[in-house]
Design a protein around this motif. Structure first.
Motif, short mmCIF file in Angstrom:
data_model
loop_
_atom_site.label_atom_id
_atom_site.label_comp_id
_atom_site.label_asym_id
_atom_site.label_seq_id
_atom_site.Cartn_x
_atom_site.Cartn_y
_atom_site.Cartn_z
N ALA A 102 5.36 10.28 13.07
CA ALA A 102 4.30 11.29 12.97
C ALA A 102 4.01 11.61 11.50
CB ALA A 102 4.70 12.56 13.72
N GLY A 103 2.75 11.93 11.23
CA GLY A 103 2.35 12.31 9.88
C GLY A 103 1.21 11.44 9.37
N PRO A 104 0.66 11.84 8.23
CA PRO A 104 -0.44 11.06 7.65
C PRO A 104 0.10 9.73 7.09
CG PRO A 104 0.12 12.90 6.22
CD PRO A 104 0.96 13.04 7.46
N PHE A 105 -0.78 8.71 7.08
CA PHE A 105 -0.39 7.43 6.52
C PHE A 105 -1.54 6.85 5.70
CE2 PHE A 105 -2.21 6.43 10.64
CZ PHE A 105 -2.99 5.31 10.42
N ASP A 106 -1.17 6.05 4.73
CA ASP A 106 -2.11 5.33 3.86
C ASP A 106 -1.41 4.02 3.50
OD1 ASP A 106 -3.88 4.39 1.97
OD2 ASP A 106 -3.89 6.20 0.76
N LYS A 107 -1.81 2.94 4.16
CA LYS A 107 -1.14 1.66 4.01
C LYS A 107 -2.08 0.62 3.41
CE LYS A 107 2.39 3.46 6.03
NZ LYS A 107 3.56 3.83 5.27
N THR A 108 -1.50 -0.32 2.70
CA THR A 108 -2.27 -1.38 2.06
C THR A 108 -1.94 -2.73 2.69
OG1 THR A 108 -2.21 -0.15 -0.01
CG2 THR A 108 -2.81 -2.47 -0.15
N VAL A 109 -2.98 -3.50 2.93
CA VAL A 109 -2.84 -4.88 3.39
C VAL A 109 -3.34 -5.76 2.24
CG1 VAL A 109 -3.65 -6.64 5.01
CG2 VAL A 109 -3.13 -4.32 5.82
N TYR A 110 -2.51 -6.70 1.81
CA TYR A 110 -2.85 -7.59 0.72
C TYR A 110 -3.30 -8.93 1.30
CZ TYR A 110 -0.22 -4.12 -1.87
OH TYR A 110 0.23 -2.93 -2.40
N VAL A 111 -4.38 -9.48 0.75
CA VAL A 111 -4.94 -10.74 1.23
C VAL A 111 -4.97 -11.73 0.07
CG1 VAL A 111 -6.95 -11.86 2.26
CG2 VAL A 111 -6.36 -9.51 2.92
N LYS A 112 -4.22 -12.83 0.22
CA LYS A 112 -4.14 -13.86 -0.82
C LYS A 112 -5.06 -15.02 -0.45
CE LYS A 112 -2.25 -16.32 -4.24
NZ LYS A 112 -3.21 -17.40 -4.37
N VAL A 113 -6.06 -15.25 -1.29
CA VAL A 113 -7.01 -16.35 -1.11
C VAL A 113 -6.53 -17.53 -1.95
CG1 VAL A 113 -9.41 -17.09 -1.41
CG2 VAL A 113 -8.91 -14.75 -0.69
N GLN A 114 -6.56 -18.72 -1.37
CA GLN A 114 -6.10 -19.93 -2.08
C GLN A 114 -6.87 -20.12 -3.38
OE1 GLN A 114 -6.90 -23.83 -0.29
NE2 GLN A 114 -4.72 -24.26 -0.57
N GLY A 115 -6.13 -20.34 -4.47
CA GLY A 115 -6.73 -20.59 -5.77
C GLY A 115 -6.98 -19.33 -6.59
N ILE A 116 -6.69 -18.17 -6.01
CA ILE A 116 -6.89 -16.89 -6.70
C ILE A 116 -5.52 -16.26 -6.90
CG2 ILE A 116 -8.01 -14.64 -6.61
CD1 ILE A 116 -9.99 -16.98 -6.70
N ASP A 117 -5.23 -15.83 -8.13
CA ASP A 117 -3.92 -15.27 -8.44
C ASP A 117 -3.70 -13.87 -7.89
OD1 ASP A 117 -3.24 -17.57 -9.83
OD2 ASP A 117 -3.90 -16.79 -11.76
N ILE A 118 -4.70 -13.02 -8.00
CA ILE A 118 -4.55 -11.61 -7.63
C ILE A 118 -5.05 -11.38 -6.21
CG2 ILE A 118 -5.20 -9.24 -8.20
CD1 ILE A 118 -5.50 -10.21 -11.12
N PRO A 119 -4.19 -10.83 -5.33
CA PRO A 119 -4.62 -10.60 -3.95
C PRO A 119 -5.64 -9.46 -3.86
CG PRO A 119 -2.40 -9.76 -4.26
CD PRO A 119 -2.80 -10.45 -5.54
N LEU A 120 -6.45 -9.53 -2.84
CA LEU A 120 -7.43 -8.50 -2.54
C LEU A 120 -6.71 -7.42 -1.72
CD1 LEU A 120 -10.97 -9.20 -1.60
CD2 LEU A 120 -9.69 -7.91 0.06
N GLU A 121 -7.12 -6.16 -1.83
CA GLU A 121 -6.47 -5.08 -1.12
C GLU A 121 -7.39 -4.44 -0.08
OE1 GLU A 121 -4.70 -2.19 -3.73
OE2 GLU A 121 -3.65 -3.72 -4.90
#
Length: 148
Positions: A102-121
């Motif tokens: 129970a309680g508030p949440f704020d979660k991140t999902v990281y997406v790694k695209v082939q050929g790109i170093d920094i994942p998208l959030e």
């Protein structure tokens, strides 16, 4: 004076080199476009898992491979497309949340695209209510909607 000039020249060259290195780098946003990168589930009942599909389109001129999708904690389970996404085609990253605590949440999902170093959030937010609080919330919601 020579030391000062040498130091300033070294700093200028280093700054220029770093700028050149990051300027030309491609970002995930250059290849895929999400309709939205944040979803608010609002109030959800504890113990009732929820999912959301983050829709995206391949905006590049070639197929795009989503190498990996992972979450900031074990309570969030992302699912990625297993096959390359063809030029101009759409697909989804599915984000599941277990709503165990129970309680508030704020979660991140990281997406790694082939050929790109920094994942998208991508982000999911909301507030998990225990059974009693959720029943009260539902009751108040029905009253505000005229008892329907």
């Amino acid at each position: 004076m020579k030391k000062l000039l040498f130091t300033m020249a070294a700093f200028a060259i280093t700054s220029w080199a770093v700028a050149q290195k990051t300027e030309g780098k491609q970002k995930a946003e250059d290849l895929i476009s999400f309709k939205e990168k944040k979803h608010d589930f609002g109030k959800i009942k504890q113990g009732s898992p929820v999912t959301y599909d983050f829709a995206f389109q391949n905006t590049s001129d070639k197929p795009v491979v989503i190498e990996n999708a992972w979450a900031s904690c074990g309570c969030t389970t992302p699912t990625k497309p297993e096959q390359p996404v063809a030029k101009g085609k759409s697909n989804v990253i599915k984000a599941g949340f277990n709503a165990a605590a129970a309680g508030p949440f704020d979660k991140t999902v990281y997406v790694k695209v082939q050929g790109i170093d920094i994942p998208l959030e991508l982000r999911i937010t909301g507030n998990v209510l225990n059974a009693e609080a959720y029943a009260k919330y539902e009751s108040e919601n029905k009253k505000n909607k005229g008892g329907k």
